[in-house]
Design a protein around this motif. Structure first.
Motif, PDB file in Angstrom:
ATOM      1  N   GLN A   4      83.814 -66.907   1.300  1.00 43.43           N
ATOM      2  CA  GLN A   4      82.880 -65.808   1.543  1.00 43.43           C
ATOM      3  C   GLN A   4      83.452 -64.844   2.582  1.00 43.43           C
ATOM      4  OE1 GLN A   4      79.930 -65.204  -0.039  1.00 43.43           O
ATOM      5  NE2 GLN A   4      79.982 -63.245   1.070  1.00 43.43           N
ATOM      6  N   VAL A   5      84.137 -65.350   3.625  1.00 43.65           N
ATOM      7  CA  VAL A   5      84.729 -64.502   4.662  1.00 43.65           C
ATOM      8  C   VAL A   5      85.810 -63.618   4.071  1.00 43.65           C
ATOM      9  CG1 VAL A   5      86.054 -64.502   6.805  1.00 43.65           C
ATOM     10  CG2 VAL A   5      84.184 -66.134   6.497  1.00 43.65           C
ATOM     11  N   VAL A   6      86.662 -64.250   3.205  1.00 45.36           N
ATOM     12  CA  VAL A   6      87.734 -63.484   2.556  1.00 45.36           C
ATOM     13  C   VAL A   6      87.154 -62.387   1.696  1.00 45.36           C
ATOM     14  CG1 VAL A   6      89.612 -63.615   0.877  1.00 45.36           C
ATOM     15  CG2 VAL A   6      89.392 -65.378   2.635  1.00 45.36           C
ATOM     16  N   ASP A   7      86.176 -62.748   0.870  1.00 43.09           N
ATOM     17  CA  ASP A   7      85.554 -61.754  -0.004  1.00 43.09           C
ATOM     18  C   ASP A   7      84.916 -60.650   0.804  1.00 43.09           C
ATOM     19  OD1 ASP A   7      86.361 -63.148  -2.188  1.00 43.09           O
ATOM     20  OD2 ASP A   7      84.422 -64.131  -2.549  1.00 43.09           O
ATOM     21  N   ASP A   8      84.287 -61.002   1.913  1.00 40.98           N
ATOM     22  CA  ASP A   8      83.632 -59.990   2.745  1.00 40.98           C
ATOM     23  C   ASP A   8      84.649 -59.004   3.305  1.00 40.98           C
ATOM     24  OD1 ASP A   8      81.203 -61.075   2.261  1.00 40.98           O
ATOM     25  OD2 ASP A   8      81.010 -62.106   4.205  1.00 40.98           O
ATOM     26  N   ALA A   9      85.792 -59.495   3.799  1.00 44.09           N
ATOM     27  CA  ALA A   9      86.827 -58.618   4.355  1.00 44.09           C
ATOM     28  C   ALA A   9      87.391 -57.711   3.268  1.00 44.09           C
ATOM     29  CB  ALA A   9      87.940 -59.449   4.983  1.00 44.09           C
ATOM     30  N   ARG A  10      87.626 -58.279   2.084  1.00 43.68           N
ATOM     31  CA  ARG A  10      88.195 -57.483   0.992  1.00 43.68           C
ATOM     32  C   ARG A  10      87.210 -56.417   0.528  1.00 43.68           C
ATOM     33  NH1 ARG A  10      89.746 -61.028  -3.890  1.00 43.68           N
ATOM     34  NH2 ARG A  10      87.481 -60.993  -4.132  1.00 43.68           N
ATOM     35  N   LEU A  14      94.224 -60.085  -2.496  1.00 45.55           N
ATOM     36  CA  LEU A  14      94.262 -58.667  -2.852  1.00 45.55           C
ATOM     37  C   LEU A  14      94.789 -58.468  -4.267  1.00 45.55           C
ATOM     38  CD1 LEU A  14      95.621 -56.990   0.421  1.00 45.55           C
ATOM     39  CD2 LEU A  14      93.251 -57.393  -0.271  1.00 45.55           C
ATOM     40  N   GLU A  15      94.198 -57.517  -4.964  1.00 47.53           N
ATOM     41  CA  GLU A  15      94.620 -57.157  -6.314  1.00 47.53           C
ATOM     42  C   GLU A  15      95.438 -55.868  -6.261  1.00 47.53           C
ATOM     43  OE1 GLU A  15      90.979 -56.928  -8.444  1.00 47.53           O
ATOM     44  OE2 GLU A  15      90.480 -59.061  -8.140  1.00 47.53           O
ATOM     45  N   ALA A  16      95.939 -55.452  -7.413  1.00 49.01           N
ATOM     46  CA  ALA A  16      96.824 -54.279  -7.466  1.00 49.01           C
ATOM     47  C   ALA A  16      96.179 -53.059  -6.821  1.00 49.01           C
ATOM     48  CB  ALA A  16      97.213 -53.986  -8.916  1.00 49.01           C
ATOM     49  N   GLN A  17      94.912 -52.803  -7.155  1.00 49.05           N
ATOM     50  CA  GLN A  17      94.231 -51.639  -6.591  1.00 49.05           C
ATOM     51  C   GLN A  17      94.051 -51.785  -5.082  1.00 49.05           C
ATOM     52  OE1 GLN A  17      93.295 -48.664  -8.274  1.00 49.05           O
ATOM     53  NE2 GLN A  17      93.250 -48.127  -6.092  1.00 49.05           N
ATOM     54  N   ASP A  18      93.877 -53.008  -4.620  1.00 48.65           N
ATOM     55  CA  ASP A  18      93.745 -53.238  -3.174  1.00 48.65           C
ATOM     56  C   ASP A  18      95.051 -52.919  -2.451  1.00 48.65           C
ATOM     57  OD1 ASP A  18      91.081 -54.160  -3.406  1.00 48.65           O
ATOM     58  OD2 ASP A  18      91.822 -56.162  -3.975  1.00 48.65           O
ATOM     59  N   ALA A  23     102.481 -55.413  -8.999  1.00 51.14           N
ATOM     60  CA  ALA A  23     101.234 -56.005  -9.509  1.00 51.14           C
ATOM     61  C   ALA A  23     100.778 -55.313 -10.785  1.00 51.14           C
ATOM     62  CB  ALA A  23     100.150 -55.907  -8.436  1.00 51.14           C
ATOM     63  N   TRP A  24     100.908 -53.989 -10.851  1.00 46.68           N
ATOM     64  CA  TRP A  24     100.510 -53.263 -12.066  1.00 46.68           C
ATOM     65  C   TRP A  24     101.449 -53.611 -13.225  1.00 46.68           C
ATOM     66  CZ3 TRP A  24      95.838 -51.935 -12.221  1.00 46.68           C
ATOM     67  CH2 TRP A  24      95.184 -51.290 -11.162  1.00 46.68           C
ATOM     68  N   ILE A  25     102.736 -53.755 -12.941  1.00 45.10           N
ATOM     69  CA  ILE A  25     103.683 -54.133 -13.997  1.00 45.10           C
ATOM     70  C   ILE A  25     103.331 -55.515 -14.538  1.00 45.10           C
ATOM     71  CG2 ILE A  25     106.083 -54.829 -14.415  1.00 45.10           C
ATOM     72  CD1 ILE A  25     105.780 -51.846 -14.451  1.00 45.10           C
ATOM     73  N   GLU A  46     105.436 -49.034   6.105  1.00 43.47           N
ATOM     74  CA  GLU A  46     104.544 -50.056   5.562  1.00 43.47           C
ATOM     75  C   GLU A  46     103.843 -49.553   4.306  1.00 43.47           C
ATOM     76  OE1 GLU A  46     100.766 -52.918   6.768  1.00 43.47           O
ATOM     77  OE2 GLU A  46     101.795 -51.769   8.333  1.00 43.47           O
ATOM     78  N   ALA A  47     103.511 -48.259   4.281  1.00 44.37           N
ATOM     79  CA  ALA A  47     102.866 -47.684   3.095  1.00 44.37           C
ATOM     80  C   ALA A  47     103.775 -47.832   1.881  1.00 44.37           C
ATOM     81  CB  ALA A  47     102.538 -46.214   3.340  1.00 44.37           C
ATOM     82  N   ILE A  48     105.053 -47.558   2.068  1.00 41.65           N
ATOM     83  CA  ILE A  48     106.003 -47.706   0.953  1.00 41.65           C
ATOM     84  C   ILE A  48     106.068 -49.163   0.503  1.00 41.65           C
ATOM     85  CG2 ILE A  48     108.439 -47.562   0.335  1.00 41.65           C
ATOM     86  CD1 ILE A  48     108.640 -45.099   2.145  1.00 41.65           C
ATOM     87  N   GLU A  49     106.130 -50.068   1.471  1.00 41.73           N
ATOM     88  CA  GLU A  49     106.195 -51.499   1.147  1.00 41.73           C
ATOM     89  C   GLU A  49     104.968 -51.935   0.347  1.00 41.73           C
ATOM     90  OE1 GLU A  49     106.024 -55.736   3.568  1.00 41.73           O
ATOM     91  OE2 GLU A  49     106.720 -53.939   4.611  1.00 41.73           O
ATOM     92  N   ARG A  50     103.781 -51.483   0.773  1.00 46.31           N
ATOM     93  CA  ARG A  50     102.545 -51.877   0.071  1.00 46.31           C
ATOM     94  C   ARG A  50     102.476 -51.231  -1.314  1.00 46.31           C
ATOM     95  NH1 ARG A  50     100.631 -56.298   2.846  1.00 46.31           N
ATOM     96  NH2 ARG A  50     100.624 -55.873   5.080  1.00 46.31           N
ATOM     97  N   ARG A  51     102.976 -50.005  -1.446  1.00 45.54           N
ATOM     98  CA  ARG A  51     102.963 -49.361  -2.765  1.00 45.54           C
ATOM     99  C   ARG A  51     103.936 -50.057  -3.713  1.00 45.54           C
ATOM    100  NH1 ARG A  51     102.120 -43.277  -0.464  1.00 45.54           N
ATOM    101  NH2 ARG A  51      99.854 -43.263  -0.738  1.00 45.54           N
ATOM    102  N   GLU A  52     105.051 -50.497  -3.176  1.00 49.10           N
ATOM    103  CA  GLU A  52     105.986 -51.244  -4.016  1.00 49.10           C
ATOM    104  C   GLU A  52     105.344 -52.550  -4.496  1.00 49.10           C
ATOM    105  OE1 GLU A  52     109.322 -51.502  -1.392  1.00 49.10           O
ATOM    106  OE2 GLU A  52     110.198 -49.607  -2.084  1.00 49.10           O
ATOM    107  N   ARG A  53     104.531 -53.164  -3.610  1.00 50.12           N
ATOM    108  CA  ARG A  53     103.803 -54.383  -4.025  1.00 50.12           C
ATOM    109  C   ARG A  53     102.765 -54.045  -5.088  1.00 50.12           C
ATOM    110  NH1 ARG A  53     102.397 -57.983  -6.095  1.00 50.12           N
ATOM    111  NH2 ARG A  53     101.544 -59.989  -5.410  1.00 50.12           N
ATOM    112  N   ALA A  54     102.096 -52.908  -4.941  1.00 48.05           N
ATOM    113  CA  ALA A  54     101.119 -52.485  -5.947  1.00 48.05           C
ATOM    114  C   ALA A  54     101.806 -52.216  -7.280  1.00 48.05           C
ATOM    115  CB  ALA A  54     100.391 -51.235  -5.464  1.00 48.05           C
ATOM    116  N   TYR A  55     102.972 -51.583  -7.217  1.00 50.89           N
ATOM    117  CA  TYR A  55     103.735 -51.292  -8.442  1.00 50.89           C
ATOM    118  C   TYR A  55     104.037 -52.590  -9.194  1.00 50.89           C
ATOM    119  CZ  TYR A  55     107.820 -50.191 -11.309  1.00 50.89           C
ATOM    120  OH  TYR A  55     108.700 -50.066 -12.349  1.00 50.89           O
TER     121      TYR A  55
END
Length: 641
Positions: A3-9, A34-38, A65-67, A54-63
């Protein structure tokens, strides 16, 4: 625990949706599952809070996840964002690599809004490369796809791209119409933050580029209101640079410098080009204030961040008395500059520099091109205010140097009215000084004094120390620092007896015309004729010596009988006497030096020659007694042959 994890997300998702980026960053960074959109939202939050790496690093992780989820189109969109991030860091190879990934992912996909964003990036790239037809084609494709899929952000980005391209491609009326349309969308609040900031930045930069300062000021104020609502880094820094430019134009230099320095700190990790513009703005403020060492430091920073520090650095060299260095710098910059908005400002500076070096022909050539370029950028068949003022000032300066004071005054009055209409007190005060000089030449001393007093009041208010000093000199309140030249025909009475009156008058007319022309070509001013010679004044020693050498060489190369002329040169101080004369110890010393010269000799005080830094040989210094002066003065002969 779940529940704590879900609340933070969920709280992080909610904060991101509201644009509360600091809160979103803290929450999503601490959340699990966290999911791709997160990852996209976390990257966006990192970007807006100044953490680009860090923004680039997180976007690369999102990329990734979408793939993995099989969402190729969304992955392509994220790849475009990463490409833009790397481009902002001036990392061009990674930027190109991520753009290629986006292209590959979309090549077999049916047309979508992502194809529109791909086209918009292609359009921007083509615009930067100067391929305007390709940029327009890609921009129109992006606009059509934005309309088809109902994406307002894409439509606005496409509109602002098309507007910018039209401005650069010689269609300013259509360009500003498209820019206004895009900026209206930003103003309405219907766009995402990134799109809003991008639209404002491109619009304001474009309007400033074509000299439409009124429109630029209006959109700057709108952007400023938006920026103050964003508790973020990045675009607000860019907005601050635009605000700094407006503050400088309005004469609030202290606040302008503060804003520009803060902006440079905010955008240095996001945008090297914006950082360079910010440092150039700081350089301009410091130069106008007369803080030359600090200005040079700022221009050096601008160059380090990729911005050519011209024309500001050339004008700094001119203010330092380094006319030749200024001329070479502006000539080199013009040779490398092709687009009209950038050439216009450099050409205006070249007029000023050329006149200071006595090159009226070059000044006229620069002014002619300046006027042509300004006419290319007419909006609704009208010149933009700033560029109209630049043209009037350029020709006003030239007419003033050509001693056509009436024409100069007319042009300068128009420039003054224009600068006042856009709220530019410093630029208006500079014009007042020129106008006062023109009125003084027209024997309208009361009017001249009024202009000088009004100009000085503005200079003192904004903190332009050196400009205030110049106006005080023109008002006769402090000595004028000038270099004085006296010429005199040796044994003119004997020569007149030999030639007879008719031939003597003809020779004298040639002599007077030649000397006056050569003095004015070097930027000097003939104060008055003194018997068979001239008394002239120059702003600095170098042009004064050049004029003296040119005179002796012209006399030496002339066919037939020519008079022997002696010339004295001395740098010192003087006071204005009446409408157009000068007096004081410096003038008296120069006259005495001239009286000591022999026929065909250029005699100058040794200190004057040292300051001039001339390329001619000189004799050994020798002491000379000057009538009316207690102490002897070292003088040298300039080897003009």
């Amino acid at each position: 625990m779940s529940q704590v994890v879900d609340d933070a997300r969920e709280a992080g998702r909610s904060a991101a949706a509201r644009g509360a980026w600091r809160e979103a960053y803290d929450l999503l960074r601490s959340a699990d599952g966290l999911e791709a959109q997160d990852f996209e939202s976390l990257a966006e939050a990192a970007w807006w809070t100044g953490k680009l790496d860090e923004a680039i690093e997180r976007r690369e992780r999102a990329y990734t996840a979408w793939i993995e989820a099989g969402q190729k189109r969304r992955a392509a969109f994220v790849a475009l964002l990463i490409s833009q991030d790397y481009y902002g860091k001036a990392a061009l190879s990674p930027s190109a690599g991520w753009f290629a990934k986006a292209e590959r992912l979309l090549e077999d996909e049916p047309e979508s809004v992502e194809h529109g964003y791909l086209a918009s990036v292609r359009g921007l790239s083509a615009m930067i490369e100067g391929s305007y037809d390709a940029a327009i084609a890609e921009g129109e494709r992006a606009l059509e796809l934005g309309k088809r899929f109902g994406d307002r952000d894409l439509q606005a980005i496409a509109l602002v791209t098309l507007g910018r391209v039209n401005l650069l491609n010689g269609k300013p009326t259509e360009g500003v119409r498209l820019l206004d349309e895009a900026s209206a969308a930003a103003l309405s609040g219907e766009l995402r933050p990134y799109s809003t900031g991008l639209v404002y930045c491109v619009t304001i930069t474009s309007c400033n580029g074509v000299g439409d300062l009124r429109r630029a000021a209006e959109w700057t104020k709108a952007a400023e209101k938006w920026c103050t609502k964003q508790d973020v880094k990045g675009f607000p820094g860019s907005c601050r640079i635009h605000h700094s430019s407006l503050l400088r134009l309005n004469g609030d230099w202290a606040a302008a410098e503060e804003q520009a320095l803060q902006a440079c700190d905010e955008v240095r990790d996001f945008d090297p080009w914006a950082t360079a513009i910010g440092w150039y703005e700081v350089g301009e403020i410091r130069r106008q204030r007369g803080d030359f060492a600090a200005a040079e430091e700022a221009y050096r920073e601008a160059k380090k961040w990729s911005r050519d520090p011209q024309p500001g650095l050339a004008l700094l060299r001119l203010a330092q008395g380094k006319t030749e260095a200024a001329a070479k710098a502006i000539e080199r910059s013009l040779a490398a500059t092709k687009d009209s908005p950038s050439r216009i400002r450099r050409l205006a500076a070249q007029v000023e520099v050329a006149l200071a070096g006595g090159q009226i022909g070059l000044a006229r050539t620069a002014a002619e091109e300046l006027e042509e370029r300004v006419d290319e950028l007419r909006i609704e068949n009208e010149r933009t205010p700033a560029f109209e003022a630049l043209v009037c000032v350029a020709w006003g300066r030239i007419r003033l140097e050509e001693n056509d004071a009436g024409a100069a005054a007319t042009l300068l009055e128009k420039a003054l009215e224009t600068w006042q209409s856009v709220g530019a007190p410093y630029e208006a005060a500079q014009v007042r000084v020129l106008l006062g000089r023109a009125l003084r030449k027209l024997d309208e001393e009361d009017g001249a004094q009024d202009e000088f007093h009004a100009a000085r009041a503005v200079f003192e208010k904004v903190g332009a120390v050196l400009d205030a000093q110049v106006t005080a000199e023109l008002l006769g309140e402090i000595p004028l620092a000038r270099t004085f030249v006296f010429t005199d025909i040796v044994d003119s009475t004997k020569l007149q007896e030999v030639l007879g009156d008719a031939k003597w008058q003809k020779l004298l007319a040639w002599h007077d015309r030649t000397l006056r022309d050569l003095i004015e070509q070097q930027g000097g001013e003939v104060i008055k004729q003194t018997g068979d010679g001239f008394f002239a004044a120059f702003d600095s020693p170098g042009p004064a010596v050049e004029a003296a050498v040119a005179i002796q060489r012209a006399l030496d190369s002339h066919d037939g009988v020519v008079p022997d002329v002696r010339i004295g040169v001395h740098a010192g101080e003087a006071f204005a006497k009446g409408d157009s004369d000068l007096g004081g110890q410096g003038v008296h010393a120069a006259a005495r030096v001239g009286a000591l010269a022999d026929a065909g000799e250029i005699l100058a005080t040794a200190e004057t020659v040292r300051q001039a830094g001339i390329r001619y040989g000189v004799s050994e210094a020798r002491p000379a007694e000057l009538k009316g002066f207690t102490d002897p003065v070292d003088v040298v002969t300039v080897s003009w042959r």
